[in-house]
Structures are given as structure tokens and as C-alpha cells.
Write an enzyme that holds these catalytic residues in place. Sequence first.
Site, PDB file in Angstrom:
ATOM      1  CB  VAL A  88      46.950   9.198  -7.824  1.00 46.73           C
ATOM      2  CG1 VAL A  88      46.817   8.953  -6.322  1.00 46.73           C
ATOM      3  CG2 VAL A  88      45.875  10.162  -8.311  1.00 46.73           C
ATOM      4  CE  LYS A  89      55.503   9.954  -5.829  1.00 44.37           C
ATOM      5  NZ  LYS A  89      56.674  10.784  -5.437  1.00 44.37           N
TER       6      LYS A  89
END
Length: 237
Positions: A88-89
Site C-alpha cells: 500500500v502506497k
Amino acid sequence: MILPINIYSDGAVLADMKAMKEKGLVNGFTTNPSLMKKAGITNYLEFAKEAIDLVEGQSISFEVFGDDAQTMEKEAKILTQLGDNVYVKIPCLNTKGEGSYELIHRLSHEGIKLNVTALFTPHQVQETINALADGTENIISVFAGRIADTGVDPMPIMDTAATICQSKPGSQLLWASTREVYNIIQAIDCGCDIITVPPSILNKLDNLFKDLTQVSTDTVIGFNKDIQSLGFSILED
């Protein structure tokens, strides 16, 4: 070609992702909201699920859309559930310039794999590393190409970032915003674990380490083909 760095394809065009996967050029994939806009994506989760099926277990990063910690946290928990290979960025700060480090700390300590993005300074790298939980897998994306766009040599910053990341096992330094093939060599030299490369540059990898005299010949051959296609002459009959 085996290089001492992982190469991730950077983009949001499924056809390009499929092509890079089939060519065996990459170890993983990244995307971001700007790339998704450029690719004309209209349904985020539908795109993400198709991409996950396509990459067949290779690492893939999807970015949250929120600009506040509460929204980003909710989005992160949805994205992480899409697959074990999903990172997850999380931007290291929001549009107000406020750091996301408390959120990074919470998500990391919940065991969510993070790709902390939009980092430009050693201070941001250190704050991120401090926030990450021991024993977790994470990616630290420093935008070396955009640093260079400001007229600043990114290499000293990336050297320092590599040293900081090495202090937290499981943290991989990523060279982001690649501009040319030579950036791959630079990323290797400064100890990066990953470099993201767009398909337009990945398609140039056949030239890597090619004899320069041959490149010169190939260039002139290309000019000659274009000359022939023009169908006219400088000299008068």
C-alpha cells in the site's frame, strides 16, 4: 539479463504490464494516481483486481487516494486485503505538508506492507524508517529523477537513504521517477534494492552495455532509412 537490482514496471496500462511480465524483464509493478489518470482508469478496485491477476504473485503497489490520515487508513485496509503481494502506497506527507509518519507507524504495526512514497530528503527517509515496525516488509520510494529535475545531484541523497534503510531489515530502497537507462546503473551504484522503470525505458534495455561503435552504426542506419523514406535529394538533377 540478470542485474543486481529488482526492476519494477511503473504504469497503469494493463496491456503494457502484461507485455513486461511476458518478456520477463521485471520483478514487480507500481502505479500511482497520476498514471491511472493518464491511462484512463475509471474504476480503481476493478483495475487493481485485474492487475493483481495479471502479475501472478509478483509485488504490486497501489496508492491511497485520501489526503487525511483517517481516509488513508480506511483505504489502506481495503487495498491490503486485495492480495498478499500488495504493498500500500502512502505519501510521506499530505497536501498541507503534514507528515504521515504516525499513520505509517499504525499501519506498519498492524502488519500492512507499505510503499512509502514521494520522499525527497534524508530526513523524510529517517522519519519513515523510525515509524516502521521491526520485522515488516516495506518499500521506501525516493524520487531520484525529480530530485535531478531540480538541478540537484540525487546520488548523495540516495547513498544516504541506502544507509538509513539498511538500518531497518526488511526495508527496501526504491529509485523512483526514472528518466533514462543509465539511472539503473546509478541505482545499483548507490545500493538501491529496486528501481521503477516505465515501459518506454524498459524497451531500451536491449541497448544496455551495447558496444558504442555498434550503436553509432545503428544510428546512421536509422538515419539512412529515414532518408530513403523522404524520397527527395539535396542535390539537383
